[in-house]
Design a protein around this motif. Structure first.
Motif, PDB file in Angstrom:
ATOM      1  N   ASP A  39       0.814  -1.217   0.000  1.00  0.00           N
ATOM      2  CA  ASP A  39       0.000   0.000   0.000  1.00  0.00           C
ATOM      3  C   ASP A  39       0.846   1.266   0.000  1.00  0.00           C
ATOM      4  N   GLY A  40       2.103   1.173   0.376  1.00  0.00           N
ATOM      5  CA  GLY A  40       2.990   2.335   0.334  1.00  0.00           C
ATOM      6  C   GLY A  40       3.187   2.865  -1.075  1.00  0.00           C
ATOM      7  N   ARG A  43      -0.117   4.601  -1.989  1.00  0.00           N
ATOM      8  CA  ARG A  43      -0.231   5.885  -1.290  1.00  0.00           C
ATOM      9  C   ARG A  43       0.760   6.905  -1.850  1.00  0.00           C
ATOM     10  N   ASP A  44       1.913   6.439  -2.305  1.00  0.00           N
ATOM     11  CA  ASP A  44       2.903   7.325  -2.916  1.00  0.00           C
ATOM     12  C   ASP A  44       2.339   7.980  -4.175  1.00  0.00           C
ATOM     13  N   ARG A  47      -0.686  10.464  -2.919  1.00  0.00           N
ATOM     14  CA  ARG A  47      -0.446  11.483  -1.888  1.00  0.00           C
ATOM     15  C   ARG A  47      -0.319  12.845  -2.577  1.00  0.00           C
ATOM     16  N   THR A  60      -8.129   8.989  -5.686  1.00  0.00           N
ATOM     17  CA  THR A  60      -7.787  10.175  -4.905  1.00  0.00           C
ATOM     18  C   THR A  60      -8.899  10.480  -3.911  1.00  0.00           C
ATOM     19  N   MET A  63      -9.378   7.489  -1.284  1.00  0.00           N
ATOM     20  CA  MET A  63      -8.319   7.393  -0.289  1.00  0.00           C
ATOM     21  C   MET A  63      -8.353   8.571   0.685  1.00  0.00           C
ATOM     22  N   HIS A  64      -8.464   9.777   0.174  1.00  0.00           N
ATOM     23  CA  HIS A  64      -8.356  10.958   1.029  1.00  0.00           C
ATOM     24  C   HIS A  64      -9.639  11.283   1.785  1.00  0.00           C
ATOM     25  N   CYS A  66     -11.831   8.727   2.594  1.00  0.00           N
ATOM     26  CA  CYS A  66     -12.276   7.450   3.174  1.00  0.00           C
ATOM     27  C   CYS A  66     -13.660   7.059   2.648  1.00  0.00           C
ATOM     28  N   PHE A  70     -12.092   2.829  -0.192  1.00  0.00           N
ATOM     29  CA  PHE A  70     -11.380   2.979   1.081  1.00  0.00           C
ATOM     30  C   PHE A  70     -12.319   3.253   2.249  1.00  0.00           C
ATOM     31  N   HIS A  73     -12.184  -0.513   3.859  1.00  0.00           N
ATOM     32  CA  HIS A  73     -11.073  -1.381   3.467  1.00  0.00           C
ATOM     33  C   HIS A  73     -11.557  -2.822   3.276  1.00  0.00           C
ATOM     34  N   THR A 101       7.976   2.945  -7.218  1.00  0.00           N
ATOM     35  CA  THR A 101       6.642   3.442  -7.569  1.00  0.00           C
ATOM     36  C   THR A 101       6.509   3.705  -9.067  1.00  0.00           C
TER      37      THR A 101
END
Length: 127
Positions: A39-40, A43-44, A47, A60, A63-64, A66, A70, A73, A101
């Motif tokens: 997930d890093g 998220r990269d 972000r 976008t 994730m941001h 929720c 997301f 989850h 990435t």
């Protein structure tokens, strides 16, 4: 966690990160490879979203805020992958934090493009 266990599963970008969260993207009922991602990397990519006041869409937004994929989850079917493809394409010139990435980004774009071109939904799951 969705684990199809097929030869088409791509774990390349989750190997070595097994103690961390996993994001699994697939195009159900096709032979397209399922992506298992740390997930890093995900998220990269997403972000530092645009703050132009036009609102967020796709991953976008999800994730941001929720929402959608997301929200809890949990395994979620994305019936309109075009929105998500358009969203990720706005990050194409972004400088990413992690060295791998830039390898992950086109894989997600390819999966979303395949789904759009073939009229398929995309499944997101979390391991």
């Amino acid at each position: 966690m969705m684990d199809t266990g097929t030869m088409n599963d791509n774990y390349t970008y989750y190997k070595g990160y097994e103690i961390d969260d996993e994001i699994i993207l697939s195009v159900p009922d096709t032979g397209f490879p399922t992506l298992h991602l740390w997930d890093g990397f995900f998220r990269d990519i997403f972000r530092d979203p645009p703050l132009d006041g036009k609102g967020w869409s796709g991953f976008t937004r999800d994730m941001h805020q929720c929402e959608g994929a997301f929200d809890w989850h949990e395994q979620t079917l994305i019936p309109n992958p075009k929105e998500y493809l358009d969203d990720i394409l706005q990050y194409k010139d972004k400088k990413f934090q992690f060295s791998k990435t830039p390898e992950v980004y086109p894989l997600i774009v390819e999966l979303l493009t395949y789904a759009v071109e073939n009229g398929k939904a995309v499944m997101i799951d979390f391991g």
